[in-house]
Design a protein around this motif. Structure first.
Motif, PDB file in Angstrom:
ATOM      1  N   LEU A 168       0.839  -1.189   0.000  1.00 28.25           N
ATOM      2  CA  LEU A 168       0.000   0.000   0.000  1.00 28.25           C
ATOM      3  C   LEU A 168       0.879   1.245   0.000  1.00 28.25           C
ATOM      4  N   GLY A 206       0.663   5.828  -0.706  1.00 32.03           N
ATOM      5  CA  GLY A 206      -0.208   6.988  -0.820  1.00 32.03           C
ATOM      6  C   GLY A 206       0.210   8.076   0.144  1.00 32.03           C
ATOM      7  N   GLU A 256       3.994  -1.307 -12.654  1.00 35.89           N
ATOM      8  CA  GLU A 256       3.296  -0.065 -13.011  1.00 35.89           C
ATOM      9  C   GLU A 256       4.276   1.050 -13.354  1.00 35.89           C
ATOM     10  N   THR A 315      -1.616  -2.289  -4.333  1.00 35.95           N
ATOM     11  CA  THR A 315      -1.091  -2.919  -5.548  1.00 35.95           C
ATOM     12  C   THR A 315      -1.686  -4.310  -5.734  1.00 35.95           C
ATOM     13  N   VAL A 348      -3.378   3.530  -2.154  1.00 37.01           N
ATOM     14  CA  VAL A 348      -3.493   2.662  -3.319  1.00 37.01           C
ATOM     15  C   VAL A 348      -2.968   1.285  -2.945  1.00 37.01           C
ATOM     16  N   TYR A 373      -5.133   9.663   0.696  1.00 32.88           N
ATOM     17  CA  TYR A 373      -5.535   8.583  -0.202  1.00 32.88           C
ATOM     18  C   TYR A 373      -4.554   7.423  -0.053  1.00 32.88           C
TER      19      TYR A 373
END
Length: 266
Positions: free
Chosen positions: A158, A160, A189, A169, A167, A165
């Motif tokens: 994780l 952010g 990514e 993976t 994100v 926020y």
């Protein structure tokens, strides 16, 4: 799962078709899964759970594995103790034990290694892995990389901005996931989420720098004894000075927090 209904924004039969999540979300939508969660803040447990450890565990013993879990979470010596008298590490093991004794489909452990010493962390990880079944889901939130390496089969990283926020993976293998977190870069990514690479290198000049630190004061404390009846802490006289860090090593429940409180006059 009871709060999910026909208005569920993602349709598992279409959006996740062909993925491992299809059956999972389908069961979630149909309320066919029972989710159990070990809370993060175990220090709040005494406010909700009243009575001694044995009584509460017996009420939660849904699958008949109480003896096994009590032994593996090292709770045998505190079974007759009131929950309010448990230390942080004992509360953590108590919370994990309660979760493992219940009959569920999804087990979520939020930071199960907090408050635990090294030996207890490894025992907790081994015990959590005994819950593995082909029809069970186990999710763990963890910060200790050694526990993560031992406990996990897959890792989601994780990143952010805290409070803004986050994100998650895709799942990676254990080694790859840990290395991605340390590097701060997600190769799948082509994304860098942290400028600094985390390393475990110790400064070669740390000891030399420490030699030149000026110590202005030295503090002494006398022989002390704290007796709680069933637990007694004996402290030998000692001293410490400013500009230094003292680390106390010992198993949970042996009096580390009590010692600090006594030095603080609490």
């Amino acid at each position: 799962s009871s709060g999910i209904n026909a208005e569920w924004p993602l349709r598992p039969g279409s959006h996740f078709r062909g993925s491992e999540l299809q059956n999972y979300f389908k069961k979630i939508v149909e309320d066919d899964l029972k989710c159990l969660m070990k809370p993060q803040y175990v220090e709040t447990i005494p406010k909700a759970a009243k009575g001694n450890v044995r009584e509460i565990l017996e009420r939660r013993n849904e699958v008949g594995n109480m003896d096994f879990m009590v032994e593996n979470f090292d709770l045998t010596k505190v079974l007759d103790r009131d929950v309010k008298a448990l230390s942080g590490g004992e509360l953590q093991r108590f919370a994990c034990c309660m979760c493992c004794m219940r009959d569920g489909d999804i087990f979520m452990f939020d930071e199960p290694s907090s408050y635990l010493d090294v030996k207890q962390r490894m025992r907790a990880a081994r015990t959590i892995r005994t819950l593995l079944r082909h029809d069970k889901f186990i999710l763990v939130v963890e910060h200790d990389l050694s526990v993560l390496d031992y406990l996990s089969d897959f890792i989601c990283v994780l990143y952010g901005t805290p409070g803004a926020y986050g994100v998650v993976t895709m799942p990676f293998g254990v080694r790859e996931g840990i290395n991605i977190f340390l590097d701060g870069f997600v190769p799948t990514e082509n994304l860098r989420f942290r400028e600094q690479v985390l390393t475990f290198k110790v400064s070669e000049t740390a000891e030399k720098e420490d030699e030149h630190v000026k110590r202005d004061a030295r503090y002494k404390y006398p022989n002390m004894i704290k007796d709680y009846g069933e637990f007694k802490l004996t402290i030998d006289a000692g001293d410490f000075s400013d500009s230094e860090i003292i680390v106390m090593l010992g198993e949970n429940g042996t009096g580390k927090t009590t010692f600090i409180k006594m030095l603080a006059g609490l």
